[in-house]
Design an enzyme around this catalytic site. Structure first.
Site, mmCIF file in Angstrom:
data_model
loop_
_atom_site.group_PDB
_atom_site.id
_atom_site.type_symbol
_atom_site.label_atom_id
_atom_site.label_comp_id
_atom_site.label_asym_id
_atom_site.label_seq_id
_atom_site.Cartn_x
_atom_site.Cartn_y
_atom_site.Cartn_z
ATOM 1 N N PHE A 267 0.819 -1.218 0.000
ATOM 2 C CA PHE A 267 0.000 0.000 0.000
ATOM 3 C C PHE A 267 0.856 1.272 0.000
ATOM 4 O O PHE A 267 0.471 2.285 -0.554
ATOM 5 C CB PHE A 267 -0.872 0.052 1.261
ATOM 6 C CG PHE A 267 -2.082 -0.822 1.232
ATOM 7 C CD1 PHE A 267 -3.092 -0.615 0.305
ATOM 8 C CD2 PHE A 267 -2.237 -1.848 2.156
ATOM 9 C CE1 PHE A 267 -4.233 -1.395 0.304
ATOM 10 C CE2 PHE A 267 -3.379 -2.644 2.157
ATOM 11 C CZ PHE A 267 -4.375 -2.415 1.222
ATOM 12 N N SER A 298 -2.160 -6.468 -7.008
ATOM 13 C CA SER A 298 -2.199 -5.311 -6.111
ATOM 14 C C SER A 298 -2.780 -5.717 -4.771
ATOM 15 O O SER A 298 -3.376 -6.791 -4.639
ATOM 16 C CB SER A 298 -3.070 -4.208 -6.715
ATOM 17 O OG SER A 298 -4.452 -4.498 -6.536
ATOM 18 N N ASP A 299 -2.645 -4.858 -3.782
ATOM 19 C CA ASP A 299 -3.386 -5.054 -2.545
ATOM 20 C C ASP A 299 -4.797 -4.486 -2.734
ATOM 21 O O ASP A 299 -5.103 -3.840 -3.747
ATOM 22 C CB ASP A 299 -2.666 -4.392 -1.369
ATOM 23 C CG ASP A 299 -2.918 -5.122 -0.053
ATOM 24 O OD1 ASP A 299 -3.996 -5.746 0.087
ATOM 25 O OD2 ASP A 299 -2.065 -5.055 0.843
ATOM 26 N N TRP A 300 -5.631 -4.712 -1.746
ATOM 27 C CA TRP A 300 -7.052 -4.373 -1.820
ATOM 28 C C TRP A 300 -7.254 -2.884 -2.155
ATOM 29 O O TRP A 300 -6.842 -2.007 -1.405
ATOM 30 C CB TRP A 300 -7.710 -4.719 -0.490
ATOM 31 C CG TRP A 300 -9.191 -4.504 -0.438
ATOM 32 C CD1 TRP A 300 -9.844 -3.309 -0.295
ATOM 33 C CD2 TRP A 300 -10.207 -5.494 -0.526
ATOM 34 N NE1 TRP A 300 -11.198 -3.499 -0.288
ATOM 35 C CE2 TRP A 300 -11.459 -4.837 -0.420
ATOM 36 C CE3 TRP A 300 -10.211 -6.888 -0.678
ATOM 37 C CZ2 TRP A 300 -12.681 -5.521 -0.474
ATOM 38 C CZ3 TRP A 300 -11.424 -7.560 -0.718
ATOM 39 C CH2 TRP A 300 -12.636 -6.870 -0.618
#
Length: 750
Positions: A267, A298-300
């Site tokens: 992030f 990717s992250d959330w």
């Protein structure tokens, strides 16, 4: 917004290599067969732009605590239209088989889906949290724990888990310290390798799919997430290039070499560049310099959040930035799905990068064997198998750290009248940790349940608790943090005891009986004041569903504790961040306050309990070192003897230091460890073979070994060195992060 994307000859070569199955990635990652490569080429040639972008789209099929809850008729129609390549927050062998059947049999191209979930420290059998497992200093145990979690996830139909988290963390104010291996790059590298091996299993051939019972790992969060400012989750990480390469990148390199099939971007930004858009580090370092061609996700919601970072003005710009950086799949934000088409319309050269991303995604599916048998994951009968309680208990017992045992309070003598005080002693929810997958509270055996002979008091009324303590021979005081105080978005500015626990400690201590503080939680706390005058202290973390029995085994002496701290325990929060591997400075810390030095005037020097610290019920002696040069390696030998009266484990730790270099070097760096089981009187010799590349430093964009003397320190912790020596290295160049390289270890009869 950045300018036009650059697609050079190297990019084209890599795309071609992926399509032909050539192994750009390390051999451990595996490659697809010629038939699979041909199928992928054919699929890519027939896919519309919308179908390609659909493969790059991962959406939530439910919520973390309500799996599959979003799989309604509309969502299933989207599967038929090929609008996603992966689901997360789904599970269940039968449910996922039905969902896969729709993708394979009812969509135009029949491409199977990837099913993913956060299986962090167990699926149904909840094991100790990762920081606790790292405290075992036992890579074999870590591998077995990861394999158990993977096998249960596989039985539930899952293909992919978002673990291991290999972020080095030197500031436990950061709540996600609970998910990693602590403060050290070398320990973190070994634990990263172990987890990847356990999750993905052995690779019998380069073109063989993962074996039954294993799933795809995801090494996260690339990179610098554990270095966020002030320990604040999601904040910036402003680290030097040397620190980035020597401390934060090594565990990722180790995980890559172990064969991790996917990576996740972090992030945070590094020096102002968000990792989800960091072309220099993802496409440049990870892809080009390291040669990694596995899937990057990717992250959330992180792609859309590039707008919040201030590097993109629109979602289309955010999508283009992430794609240029090398992010193949968008987790949850739908930014690729909704906005890549308009980005491509503005810049058609992005299509070449989309083809690369889709090729990596399809190659991953082929590697999992999903093109051969889309239903090879999941077993409804195995999904209902009994919990692996004995393995969970062993993992928990091996993760416990004895921090203090003044006067031999532990183990508790037989027949002693015991008072058990503190709400955490009976908190089943906290034992499960913050990532619990399918773990159930009712399956947990708490300390109170495991110790029915003790008189229990929850500690809500300190005066009442003190009376219970006064009537006992020994007091077990469970204090710390509950599960909801660590984890994602759980940063804390003050690592003292939460709530009214300090008052409880004061009251119980005043009762005048021997007290054993049992620390529970997902991070080291800053509680020097609270522990003053308490003779025995156990760090038990959050140990999973067999936490109670494991703690009792250590308390009663059935098991001699041998865990070691993977991250130091501070005296106060104001010391943070800190690490044992600090540089000495021109004025090293001096105990004489009249001397100006690098220390706090209102605090003793160093942590309350140092990195690598942990006691035993036995005593161990170390002989002088033997040091032998052999080519470009050094063999350091040490004999260790159990001088105690019971079978016990010792963790032998090897530290190195370059005392004179062109740049200031850390006062010590871990470069080897092994956990030994020794019978009373038994002597064993440990031989560490250290390559010269393991003392390389990052300088001018490469790994350099500078000629000179290297100091060797071997002992029981970073602050308990039992034997010292030195050797000399010649000038040279390394090829990979020094801390990522494993030391060969041999244990022989003494």
């Amino acid at each position: 917004m950045a300018g036009q994307v650059r697609v050079n000859r190297r990019d084209v070569m890599k795309a071609t290599a992926l399509l032909t199955g050539y192994a750009w990635a390390p051999a451990a990652f595996g490659r697809v067969t010629a038939d699979h490569a041909a199928r992928i080429r054919d699929l890519l040639s027939r896919m519309t732009l919308a179908e390609k972008i659909g493969q790059m789209n991962q959406i939530a099929g439910g919520r973390q605590r309500a799996l599959n809850s979003r799989l309604d008729a509309g969502m299933l129609d989207r599967v038929r239209r090929g609008e996603m390549g992966s689901f997360l927050h789904v599970a269940g062998a039968e449910a996922l088989r039905r969902l896969q059947k729709i993708a394979v049999e009812e969509s135009r191209l029949g491409i199977p889906l990837l099913f993913a979930m956060d299986v962090i420290h167990g699926y149904r059998t909840t094991l100790p949290v990762p920081l606790a497992l790292a405290a075992s200093w036992d890579t074999g145990l870590m591998e077995q724990a990861a394999a158990l979690a993977a096998s249960e996830a596989w039985a539930a139909g899952l293909h992919w888990t978002f673990t291991p988290m290999v972020d080095v963390a030197r500031d436990p104010r950061w709540g996600r310290v609970v998910e990693g291996a602590g403060e050290d790059a070398y320990l973190g590298s070994r634990m990263a390798e172990a987890q990847v091996r356990g999750i993905e299993g052995p690779v019998s051939a380069k073109d063989a799919p993962l074996a039954k019972g294993h799933v795809l790992s995801c090494t996260k969060h690339f990179v610098g997430y554990g270095a966020v400012a002030g320990g604040r989750d999601y904040d910036s990480a402003d680290v030097s290039e040397r620190t980035l390469h020597e401390v934060y990148l090594p565990p990722f390199h180790a995980a890559m070499r172990a064969g991790s099939g996917s990576f996740m971007t972090a992030f945070n930004d590094v020096a102002g560049v968000p990792m989800t858009a960091n072309e220099a580090l993802v496409r440049g370092e990870l892809r080009d310099r390291w040669g990694y061609q596995g899937l990057v996700v990717s992250d959330w919601n992180a792609i859309r959040e590039l707008i919040n970072h201030g590097v993109a003005a629109t979602p289309a710009e955010a999508a283009a930035l992430a794609l240029r950086a090398g992010v193949d799949m968008d987790m949850a934000s739908s930014t690729y799905a909704d906005h890549l088409p308009s980005a491509v319309a503005a810049d058609p050269s992005l299509v070449a990068l989309i083809d690369q991303a889709v090729t990596r995604i399809l190659t991953t599916k082929a590697r999992l064997g999903l093109f051969d048998d889309p239903y090879r994951f999941g077993d409804a009968a195995a999904e209902k198998a009994p919990l692996a309680r004995s393995k969970a208990r062993d993992a928990a017992a091996r993760s416990i750290v004895l921090l203090r045992n003044d006067g031999g309070v532990l183990p508790i003598r037989s027949g002693a009248k015991i008072a058990l005080i503190g709400a955490l002693a009976d908190d089943a929810a906290s034992a499960l940790g913050s990532w619990r997958a399918r773990g159930q509270v009712e399956d947990v055996v708490t300390l109170r349940r495991a110790l029915p002979q003790a008189t229990y008091d929850p500690g809500t009324d300190p005066e009442a608790a003190a009376k219970v303590a006064a009537a006992a021979d020994v007091v077990l005081l469970a204090i710390g943090e509950d599960y909801d105080l660590t984890g994602e978005a759980r940063s804390r500015s003050d690592l003292g005891l939460p709530g009214t626990q300090q008052a409880l400690v004061d009251a119980v201590r005043a009762a005048g009986k021997p007290v054993v503080a049992i620390l529970m939680g997902g991070r080291p706390l800053a509680i020097e004041r609270a522990l003053t005058g308490i003779p025995a202290v156990l760090e038990t973390w959050l140990l999973g569903l067999e936490s109670g029995p494991a703690i009792v085994e250590v308390l009663t002496g059935k098991v001699s504790p041998a865990g070691r701290l993977p991250i130091a325990m501070p005296r106060t929060t104001g010391q943070l961040p800190m690490s044992y591997a600090h540089v000495p400075t021109g004025r090293p810390a001096n105990p004489d306050l009249s001397v100006d030095s690098a220390r706090y005037h209102d605090l003793a020097i160093g942590p309350l309990f140092p990195f690598g610290h942990g006691l035993s019920y036995a005593r161990f002696s170390y002989a002088p070192l033997t040091i032998e040069r052999r080519g470009d390696a050094t063999i350091v030998g040490v004999a260790v003897t159990n001088d105690g009266s019971m079978v016990a484990d010792e963790v032998v730790q090897l530290y190195l230091r370059d005392p004179v270099a062109s740049v200031a070097r850390p006062v010590a760096e871990l470069r080897g460890f092994t956990r030994l089981t020794l019978r009373p009187g038994e002597r064993r010799v440990v031989r560490f073979t250290v390559s010269d590349a393991q003392v390389a430093l990052w300088k001018a964009g490469k790994w350099v070994m500078e000629p000179g003397v290297i100091e060797v320190m071997v002992g029981s912790s970073s602050a308990d060195i039992r034997a010292r020596g030195r050797y000399t290295v010649a000038a040279g160049e390394g090829t990979m992060p020094a801390a990522s390289i494993a030391t060969a270890i041999e244990v022989v009869e003494g």
